[in-house]
Design a protein around this motif. Sequence first.
Motif, PDB file in Angstrom:
ATOM      1  N   LEU A  82      25.250  15.142  44.055  1.00 35.02           N
ATOM      2  CA  LEU A  82      25.971  13.854  44.431  1.00 35.02           C
ATOM      3  C   LEU A  82      24.765  12.739  44.140  1.00 35.02           C
ATOM      4  O   LEU A  82      24.927  11.425  43.564  1.00 35.02           O
ATOM      5  N   PHE A  83      23.755  12.638  44.263  1.00 29.83           N
ATOM      6  CA  PHE A  83      22.303  12.426  43.283  1.00 29.83           C
ATOM      7  C   PHE A  83      22.401  12.340  42.143  1.00 29.83           C
ATOM      8  O   PHE A  83      21.937  10.928  42.016  1.00 29.83           O
ATOM      9  N   SER A  84      23.633  12.858  41.187  1.00 27.77           N
ATOM     10  CA  SER A  84      23.279  12.328  39.436  1.00 27.77           C
ATOM     11  C   SER A  84      23.849  11.381  39.717  1.00 27.77           C
ATOM     12  O   SER A  84      23.790  10.642  38.387  1.00 27.77           O
ATOM     13  N   VAL A  85      24.914  10.780  40.308  1.00 25.53           N
ATOM     14  CA  VAL A  85      25.657  10.249  40.599  1.00 25.53           C
ATOM     15  C   VAL A  85      24.669   8.486  40.392  1.00 25.53           C
ATOM     16  O   VAL A  85      25.086   7.865  39.326  1.00 25.53           O
ATOM     17  N   ALA A  86      23.574   8.190  41.239  1.00 25.06           N
ATOM     18  CA  ALA A  86      22.987   7.260  39.643  1.00 25.06           C
ATOM     19  C   ALA A  86      22.738   7.058  39.111  1.00 25.06           C
ATOM     20  O   ALA A  86      22.260   5.914  38.414  1.00 25.06           O
ATOM     21  N   LEU A  87      22.159   8.382  38.863  1.00 28.56           N
ATOM     22  CA  LEU A  87      21.009   8.024  37.061  1.00 28.56           C
ATOM     23  C   LEU A  87      22.133   7.937  36.517  1.00 28.56           C
ATOM     24  O   LEU A  87      22.166   7.867  34.973  1.00 28.56           O
ATOM     25  N   PHE A  88      23.537   8.145  36.725  1.00 28.56           N
ATOM     26  CA  PHE A  88      24.897   8.077  35.430  1.00 28.56           C
ATOM     27  C   PHE A  88      25.119   6.827  35.415  1.00 28.56           C
ATOM     28  O   PHE A  88      25.129   6.242  34.219  1.00 28.56           O
ATOM     29  N   THR A  89      25.268   5.887  36.298  1.00 25.18           N
ATOM     30  CA  THR A  89      25.683   4.638  36.843  1.00 25.18           C
ATOM     31  C   THR A  89      24.344   4.079  36.156  1.00 25.18           C
ATOM     32  O   THR A  89      24.152   3.582  35.545  1.00 25.18           O
ATOM     33  N   ILE A  90      23.001   4.602  36.671  1.00 27.99           N
ATOM     34  CA  ILE A  90      22.058   3.527  35.556  1.00 27.99           C
ATOM     35  C   ILE A  90      22.081   3.877  34.377  1.00 27.99           C
ATOM     36  O   ILE A  90      22.273   2.857  33.595  1.00 27.99           O
ATOM     37  N   CYS A  91      22.152   4.801  33.827  1.00 23.49           N
ATOM     38  CA  CYS A  91      22.093   5.106  32.107  1.00 23.49           C
ATOM     39  C   CYS A  91      23.271   4.359  31.966  1.00 23.49           C
ATOM     40  O   CYS A  91      23.367   3.714  30.730  1.00 23.49           O
ATOM     41  N   THR A  92      24.768   4.959  32.338  1.00 25.82           N
ATOM     42  CA  THR A  92      25.788   3.609  31.587  1.00 25.82           C
ATOM     43  C   THR A  92      25.858   2.267  31.991  1.00 25.82           C
ATOM     44  O   THR A  92      26.114   1.496  30.379  1.00 25.82           O
ATOM     45  N   ARG A  93      24.655   2.335  32.609  1.00 26.96           N
ATOM     46  CA  ARG A  93      24.759   1.004  32.773  1.00 26.96           C
ATOM     47  C   ARG A  93      23.361  -0.073  32.205  1.00 26.96           C
ATOM     48  O   ARG A  93      23.701  -1.535  32.038  1.00 26.96           O
ATOM     49  N   GLY A  94      22.950   0.712  31.754  1.00 25.02           N
ATOM     50  CA  GLY A  94      21.520   0.122  30.940  1.00 25.02           C
ATOM     51  C   GLY A  94      20.183  -0.332  32.514  1.00 25.02           C
ATOM     52  O   GLY A  94      19.925  -1.474  31.884  1.00 25.02           O
ATOM     53  N   MET A  95      20.038  -0.371  33.481  1.00 22.24           N
ATOM     54  CA  MET A  95      19.674  -0.840  34.043  1.00 22.24           C
ATOM     55  C   MET A  95      18.064  -0.418  34.724  1.00 22.24           C
ATOM     56  O   MET A  95      18.046   0.253  33.527  1.00 22.24           O
TER      57      MET A  95
END
Length: 212
Positions: free
Chosen positions: A36-49
């Motif tokens: 579930l920790f992967s959820v953060a990096l998935f969102t960060i990468c797709t949103r360019g954060m």
Amino acid sequence: MKKLELFVSAVLAGILISISGALYIGSGRAPVGAVLFSVALFTICTRGMGLFTGRVGDLVKRADKAACVLELAVIWAGNLAGCIVTGAAMAYAKPAYRDTAMKMAAAKLGESPLQAFLLAVLCGILMYIAVDHFRSWQGDLSRFLGIFLCIPAFILAGFEHVVADMFFLSLGIEQAQLGQTVFFLLICTLGNACGAWILPGWEKLRQSAQAG
């Protein structure tokens, strides 16, 4: 990206990493929590954060080193701010999470500087692979493969990720441990950076050798 926009982006990234950290604690630190920790990096990468561990590898490739270092400093500060805010919120809303985080903080701060550095280097390698895979691979599914393999890997291995540690330590440290915590985070920052520089550094050397 303007500095204020970059800072806000980094704050949001810190909050997302903290949310994933809370999921990990809430899962009882089980393997499912690592996934579930992967959820953060998935969102960060797709949103360019802006995430320090996702951007620090760029320093090897970019020609404008000074500008990149400044951006990384802004991102690091924003990540820390996001983690502190979320850690304070979780300490109030879920006191039981603080108990778990205190045990995690004690274990982390019990590591020697060399232990923390080496664990952070290994995490930096995996983080670089995850983000570079996302950036360079084609296909809607294959580009996320690195994220969903590398993130659980570093969590389950117990490697040190400086932004995740910002959250766990914000939630779990005592005031008397503040100086020790700052030193630990700086060691992890250096380790994550060194790890993220290994593969792009090797690629650059290989390209130079081929060109020569």
